[in-house]
Design a protein around this motif. Structure first.
Motif, PDB file in Angstrom:
ATOM      1  N   ARG A 166       0.818  -1.210   0.000  1.00  0.00           N
ATOM      2  CA  ARG A 166       0.000   0.000   0.000  1.00  0.00           C
ATOM      3  C   ARG A 166       0.857   1.267   0.000  1.00  0.00           C
ATOM      4  NH1 ARG A 166      -4.424  -0.978   4.793  1.00  0.00           N
ATOM      5  NH2 ARG A 166      -5.048  -3.107   4.248  1.00  0.00           N
ATOM      6  N   LEU A 167       2.099   1.142   0.421  1.00  0.00           N
ATOM      7  CA  LEU A 167       2.931   2.314   0.636  1.00  0.00           C
ATOM      8  C   LEU A 167       3.722   2.760  -0.590  1.00  0.00           C
ATOM      9  CD1 LEU A 167       4.296   1.527   4.207  1.00  0.00           C
ATOM     10  CD2 LEU A 167       2.554   3.192   3.570  1.00  0.00           C
ATOM     11  N   THR A 168       3.775   1.948  -1.620  1.00  0.00           N
ATOM     12  CA  THR A 168       4.570   2.291  -2.794  1.00  0.00           C
ATOM     13  C   THR A 168       4.126   3.629  -3.392  1.00  0.00           C
ATOM     14  OG1 THR A 168       4.969  -0.040  -3.333  1.00  0.00           O
ATOM     15  CG2 THR A 168       5.241   1.564  -5.114  1.00  0.00           C
ATOM     16  N   GLY A 169       5.062   4.553  -3.470  1.00  0.00           N
ATOM     17  CA  GLY A 169       4.785   5.869  -4.041  1.00  0.00           C
ATOM     18  C   GLY A 169       3.982   6.789  -3.145  1.00  0.00           C
ATOM     19  N   LYS A 170       3.778   6.422  -1.888  1.00  0.00           N
ATOM     20  CA  LYS A 170       2.958   7.198  -0.970  1.00  0.00           C
ATOM     21  C   LYS A 170       3.820   7.997   0.008  1.00  0.00           C
ATOM     22  CE  LYS A 170      -0.802   5.402  -2.692  1.00  0.00           C
ATOM     23  NZ  LYS A 170      -1.719   6.214  -3.523  1.00  0.00           N
ATOM     24  N   ARG A 171       3.141   8.807   0.825  1.00  0.00           N
ATOM     25  CA  ARG A 171       3.822   9.573   1.876  1.00  0.00           C
ATOM     26  C   ARG A 171       3.313   9.103   3.231  1.00  0.00           C
ATOM     27  NH1 ARG A 171       7.196  13.478   2.779  1.00  0.00           N
ATOM     28  NH2 ARG A 171       7.503  13.796   0.543  1.00  0.00           N
ATOM     29  N   LEU A 172       4.238   8.832   4.128  1.00  0.00           N
ATOM     30  CA  LEU A 172       3.941   8.275   5.451  1.00  0.00           C
ATOM     31  C   LEU A 172       4.529   9.160   6.535  1.00  0.00           C
ATOM     32  CD1 LEU A 172       3.176   5.814   7.369  1.00  0.00           C
ATOM     33  CD2 LEU A 172       5.483   4.952   6.882  1.00  0.00           C
ATOM     34  N   VAL A 173       3.753   9.418   7.587  1.00  0.00           N
ATOM     35  CA  VAL A 173       4.240  10.160   8.748  1.00  0.00           C
ATOM     36  C   VAL A 173       4.276   9.243   9.958  1.00  0.00           C
ATOM     37  CG1 VAL A 173       3.613  11.931  10.448  1.00  0.00           C
ATOM     38  CG2 VAL A 173       3.600  12.485   8.034  1.00  0.00           C
ATOM     39  N   ILE A 174       5.373   9.281  10.690  1.00  0.00           N
ATOM     40  CA  ILE A 174       5.564   8.568  11.958  1.00  0.00           C
ATOM     41  C   ILE A 174       6.069   9.603  12.971  1.00  0.00           C
ATOM     42  CG2 ILE A 174       6.684   6.612  13.101  1.00  0.00           C
ATOM     43  CD1 ILE A 174       7.545   5.589  10.332  1.00  0.00           C
ATOM     44  N   SER A 175       5.277  10.126  13.863  1.00  0.00           N
ATOM     45  CA  SER A 175       3.901   9.815  14.215  1.00  0.00           C
ATOM     46  C   SER A 175       3.107  11.114  14.234  1.00  0.00           C
ATOM     47  CB  SER A 175       3.831   9.230  15.605  1.00  0.00           C
ATOM     48  OG  SER A 175       4.636   8.077  15.771  1.00  0.00           O
ATOM     49  N   SER A 176       1.775  11.025  14.340  1.00  0.00           N
ATOM     50  CA  SER A 176       0.939  12.223  14.310  1.00  0.00           C
ATOM     51  C   SER A 176       0.302  12.544  15.657  1.00  0.00           C
ATOM     52  CB  SER A 176      -0.159  12.066  13.254  1.00  0.00           C
ATOM     53  OG  SER A 176      -0.984  10.939  13.538  1.00  0.00           O
ATOM     54  N   VAL A 177       0.092  11.550  16.528  1.00  0.00           N
ATOM     55  CA  VAL A 177      -0.555  11.807  17.819  1.00  0.00           C
ATOM     56  C   VAL A 177       0.205  11.162  18.982  1.00  0.00           C
ATOM     57  CG1 VAL A 177      -2.879  12.231  16.954  1.00  0.00           C
ATOM     58  CG2 VAL A 177      -2.159   9.877  17.415  1.00  0.00           C
ATOM     59  N   THR A 178       1.480  10.904  18.782  1.00  0.00           N
ATOM     60  CA  THR A 178       2.354  10.427  19.850  1.00  0.00           C
ATOM     61  C   THR A 178       3.779  10.726  19.426  1.00  0.00           C
ATOM     62  OG1 THR A 178       2.902   8.523  21.276  1.00  0.00           O
ATOM     63  CG2 THR A 178       2.641   8.084  18.927  1.00  0.00           C
ATOM     64  N   ASP A 179       4.733  10.521  20.315  1.00  0.00           N
ATOM     65  CA  ASP A 179       6.137  10.633  19.927  1.00  0.00           C
ATOM     66  C   ASP A 179       6.665   9.221  19.708  1.00  0.00           C
ATOM     67  OD1 ASP A 179       8.973  10.933  19.800  1.00  0.00           O
ATOM     68  OD2 ASP A 179       8.804  12.839  20.862  1.00  0.00           O
ATOM     69  N   PRO A 180       7.113   8.902  18.499  1.00  0.00           N
ATOM     70  CA  PRO A 180       7.584   7.545  18.234  1.00  0.00           C
ATOM     71  C   PRO A 180       8.838   7.176  19.017  1.00  0.00           C
ATOM     72  CG  PRO A 180       8.169   8.983  16.417  1.00  0.00           C
ATOM     73  CD  PRO A 180       7.278   9.783  17.328  1.00  0.00           C
ATOM     74  N   TYR A 181       9.522   8.182  19.573  1.00  0.00           N
ATOM     75  CA  TYR A 181      10.718   7.939  20.375  1.00  0.00           C
ATOM     76  C   TYR A 181      10.523   8.403  21.814  1.00  0.00           C
ATOM     77  CZ  TYR A 181      13.128   6.396  16.239  1.00  0.00           C
ATOM     78  OH  TYR A 181      13.501   5.671  15.127  1.00  0.00           O
ATOM     79  N   ASN A 182       9.312   8.155  22.333  1.00  0.00           N
ATOM     80  CA  ASN A 182       9.092   8.424  23.754  1.00  0.00           C
ATOM     81  C   ASN A 182       9.903   7.445  24.594  1.00  0.00           C
ATOM     82  OD1 ASN A 182       7.322   6.098  24.816  1.00  0.00           O
ATOM     83  ND2 ASN A 182       6.226   6.701  22.958  1.00  0.00           N
ATOM     84  N   ALA A 183       9.896   7.642  25.900  1.00  0.00           N
ATOM     85  CA  ALA A 183      10.778   6.872  26.788  1.00  0.00           C
ATOM     86  C   ALA A 183      10.552   5.372  26.706  1.00  0.00           C
ATOM     87  CB  ALA A 183      10.586   7.349  28.228  1.00  0.00           C
ATOM     88  N   PHE A 184       9.340   4.935  26.369  1.00  0.00           N
ATOM     89  CA  PHE A 184       9.055   3.497  26.330  1.00  0.00           C
ATOM     90  C   PHE A 184       9.577   2.824  25.067  1.00  0.00           C
ATOM     91  CE2 PHE A 184       5.897   5.184  29.301  1.00  0.00           C
ATOM     92  CZ  PHE A 184       6.154   4.376  30.397  1.00  0.00           C
ATOM     93  N   GLU A 185       9.922   3.610  24.054  1.00  0.00           N
ATOM     94  CA  GLU A 185      10.502   3.041  22.845  1.00  0.00           C
ATOM     95  C   GLU A 185      11.843   2.374  23.140  1.00  0.00           C
ATOM     96  OE1 GLU A 185      11.757   2.045  18.954  1.00  0.00           O
ATOM     97  OE2 GLU A 185       9.777   2.316  19.836  1.00  0.00           O
ATOM     98  N   LYS A 186      12.576   2.898  24.105  1.00  0.00           N
ATOM     99  CA  LYS A 186      13.878   2.314  24.445  1.00  0.00           C
ATOM    100  C   LYS A 186      13.731   0.859  24.862  1.00  0.00           C
ATOM    101  CE  LYS A 186      18.063   3.402  27.074  1.00  0.00           C
ATOM    102  NZ  LYS A 186      18.687   4.363  28.020  1.00  0.00           N
ATOM    103  N   ARG A 187      12.635   0.552  25.553  1.00  0.00           N
ATOM    104  CA  ARG A 187      12.403  -0.809  26.042  1.00  0.00           C
ATOM    105  C   ARG A 187      11.690  -1.681  25.011  1.00  0.00           C
ATOM    106  NH1 ARG A 187       8.324  -0.933  30.823  1.00  0.00           N
ATOM    107  NH2 ARG A 187       9.841   0.637  31.554  1.00  0.00           N
ATOM    108  N   HIS A 188      10.691  -1.102  24.323  1.00  0.00           N
ATOM    109  CA  HIS A 188       9.817  -1.931  23.490  1.00  0.00           C
ATOM    110  C   HIS A 188      10.208  -1.948  22.007  1.00  0.00           C
ATOM    111  CE1 HIS A 188       6.936  -2.771  26.723  1.00  0.00           C
ATOM    112  NE2 HIS A 188       7.141  -1.521  27.110  1.00  0.00           N
ATOM    113  N   GLY A 189      10.835  -0.897  21.500  1.00  0.00           N
ATOM    114  CA  GLY A 189      11.361  -0.910  20.137  1.00  0.00           C
ATOM    115  C   GLY A 189      10.327  -1.051  19.033  1.00  0.00           C
TER     116      GLY A 189
END
Length: 265
Positions: free
Chosen positions: A70-93
């Motif tokens: 679905r993503l071929t040739g599209k535009r994707l944003v990570i993230s819009s309503v959270t921080d993708p690198y919040n403190a829990f990302e260090k643990r959960h990845g």
């Protein structure tokens, strides 16, 4: 104490309502940065949390991989309503897992964060076909940050991370959002970051949301001299400040050859 739990979701990919964006991925629900002005608090009504916004984070565990076709040739944003690198990302990845799946996919990716944790994934991001990183920053004053973004990394850490990513060949954006009237000095931030910023995005403070009363109380308590200005803008609907600021930003950036986007609304 921040409540954290894992939740099962069908998939991480969601069609986007953002202008010019086809899909978004939000690896988490909630965000521990606890920014006073956060516009994403409406997400709480889709959960069963009783904690205040900013005091819980749900880690999304998808049942299926990202549907990459679905993503071929599209535009994707990570993230819009959270921080993708919040403190829990260090643990959960979860964000790292997303990037690993996106390797080799012809999709334009914008990662938006306040966190220097993103440096951990610098090599992954540099290896993507078309990726850019936007760091959200609206003040160099750590006193302001402690009041309005109490759990977010300070400006020095964000700018240092931006420099490292830029030096690694990754396109970097400084997303000056939200601009606080009378507080955010856009020229100071540009001068502190122009050596390692490819483009600037500017967005005004929107208080047509649940954060209105929190921000109003904080301005009244800590910046009482700005109360008349905030009343004019947010109570009386006077847009003069934003029109003049948009003109000043455009004039400054044009004179200095700075690439920028006006996202005022």
């Amino acid at each position: 104490m921040i409540a954290c739990r894992t939740v099962r979701v069908k998939n991480l990919l969601t069609p986007s309502k953002l202008p010019g964006v086809d899909y978004v991925i939000n690896p988490y629900v909630g965000c521990p940065h606890k920014c006073l002005y956060c516009y994403a608090e409406f997400m709480k009504r889709f959960s069963d949390h009783t904690e205040d916004w900013g005091d819980f984070t749900d880690v999304k565990i998808p049942d299926t991989p990202i549907p990459l076709r679905r993503l071929t040739g599209k535009r994707l944003v990570i993230s819009s309503v959270t921080d993708p690198y919040n403190a829990f990302e260090k643990r959960h990845g979860i964000t790292r897992s997303v990037l690993e799946q996106l390797a080799g996919v012809p999709v334009a990716i914008t990662l938006i964060t306040k966190s220097d944790l993103i440096v951990r994934d610098m090599e992954l991001i540099a290896g993507l076909e078309n990726a850019e990183v936007a760091f959200s920053l609206n003040s160099l004053d750590d006193g302001f940050r402690r009041l309005f973004e109490p759990r977010a990394p300070d400006a020095k850490r964000r700018l240092a991370a931006m420099r490292r990513l830029h030096d690694a060949g990754i396109r970097t954006i400084l997303f000056m959002s939200p601009i606080f009237p009378g507080i955010t000095d856009f020229t100071d931030i540009i001068r502190a970051s122009s050596d390692f910023t490819d483009e600037y995005w500017f967005e005004n403070l929107n208080l047509d949301n649940l954060a209105h009363n929190r921000v109003a109380r904080a301005i009244g308590r800590h910046y009482p001299g700005l109360v008349p200005l905030y009343r004019a803008i947010y109570r009386d609907g006077d847009n003069t400040f934003w029109k003049e600021l948009a003109h000043d930003i455009a004039d400054y950036c044009t004179q200095h050859g700075i690439a920028f986007r006006d996202l005022f609304h």
